[in-house]
Write an enzyme that holds these catalytic residues in place. Structure first.
Site, PDB file in Angstrom:
ATOM      1  N   CYS A   3      -8.210   4.030  -9.113  1.00  0.00           N
ATOM      2  CA  CYS A   3      -8.074   3.844  -7.657  1.00  0.00           C
ATOM      3  C   CYS A   3      -9.304   3.169  -7.043  1.00  0.00           C
ATOM      4  CB  CYS A   3      -7.799   5.172  -6.957  1.00  0.00           C
ATOM      5  SG  CYS A   3      -6.181   5.847  -7.381  1.00  0.00           S
ATOM      6  N   HIS A  10       0.179  -4.907   6.131  1.00  0.00           N
ATOM      7  CA  HIS A  10      -0.227  -6.116   5.401  1.00  0.00           C
ATOM      8  C   HIS A  10      -1.717  -6.416   5.562  1.00  0.00           C
ATOM      9  CE1 HIS A  10       4.059  -6.583   4.895  1.00  0.00           C
ATOM     10  NE2 HIS A  10       3.790  -7.453   3.930  1.00  0.00           N
ATOM     11  N   GLU A  16       2.196   8.264   0.072  1.00  0.00           N
ATOM     12  CA  GLU A  16       1.587   7.121  -0.600  1.00  0.00           C
ATOM     13  C   GLU A  16       2.466   6.612  -1.737  1.00  0.00           C
ATOM     14  OE1 GLU A  16      -2.867   6.709  -1.567  1.00  0.00           O
ATOM     15  OE2 GLU A  16      -1.939   7.283  -3.487  1.00  0.00           O
TER      16      GLU A  16
END
Length: 145
Positions: free
Chosen positions: A37, A78, A130
């Site tokens: 991550c 985005h 998530e």
């Protein structure tokens, strides 16, 4: 259309509004213990806001859904979350863009906007999924009286 069930927040307000949104965003966790991550990667986050209050505004809304979308979706969709240095930073773990922190920061952003509304609605919960198997719920601590 999203059809999800979220943990309930028990309250005594007259109105409860829930707003779902999808946010496609990338992030990385700037810490050596973050494993893979720590590399830039993306998610389609599913976000649900729970907002409550006792009074509607002069247009008949508790909060206009379009405002919620502008404050959260339009701001983060985005984007690379780490680039939002007014919200996240790589120096303090309380500000890394983990799912936990994302949920808290969304709550802070939304509640800051709600605080200036004359009808004073409250954001009671932010749910951030998530992945299909991992989500976080952020609820601010209630003040003891």
């Amino acid at each position: 259309m999203l059809h999800q069930f979220y943990p309930q927040v028990f309250h005594s307000y007259s109105y409860e509004l829930n707003k779902d949104m999808q946010i496609s965003a990338a992030h990385y966790i700037p810490h050596e213990k973050a494993g893979k991550c720590a590399r830039v990667h993306g998610h389609t986050y599913f976000v649900n806001l729970t907002i409550c209050g006792d009074q509607l505004d002069d247009s008949g809304f508790l909060v206009n859904f379009q405002h919620l979308k502008k404050w959260v979706h339009d701001r983060f969709d985005h984007t690379l979350l780490n680039d939002h240095t007014d919200v996240f930073n790589g120096q303090n773990s309380e500000d890394f863009p983990t799912t936990e922190v994302v949920a808290r920061k969304i709550w802070e952003i939304v509640q800051d906007h709600l605080n200036v509304l004359p009808n004073k609605p409250k954001c009671l919960q932010v749910f951030v999924r998530e992945t299909p198997t991992s989500y976080v719920v952020y609820r601010p601590k209630r003040e003891m009286k």
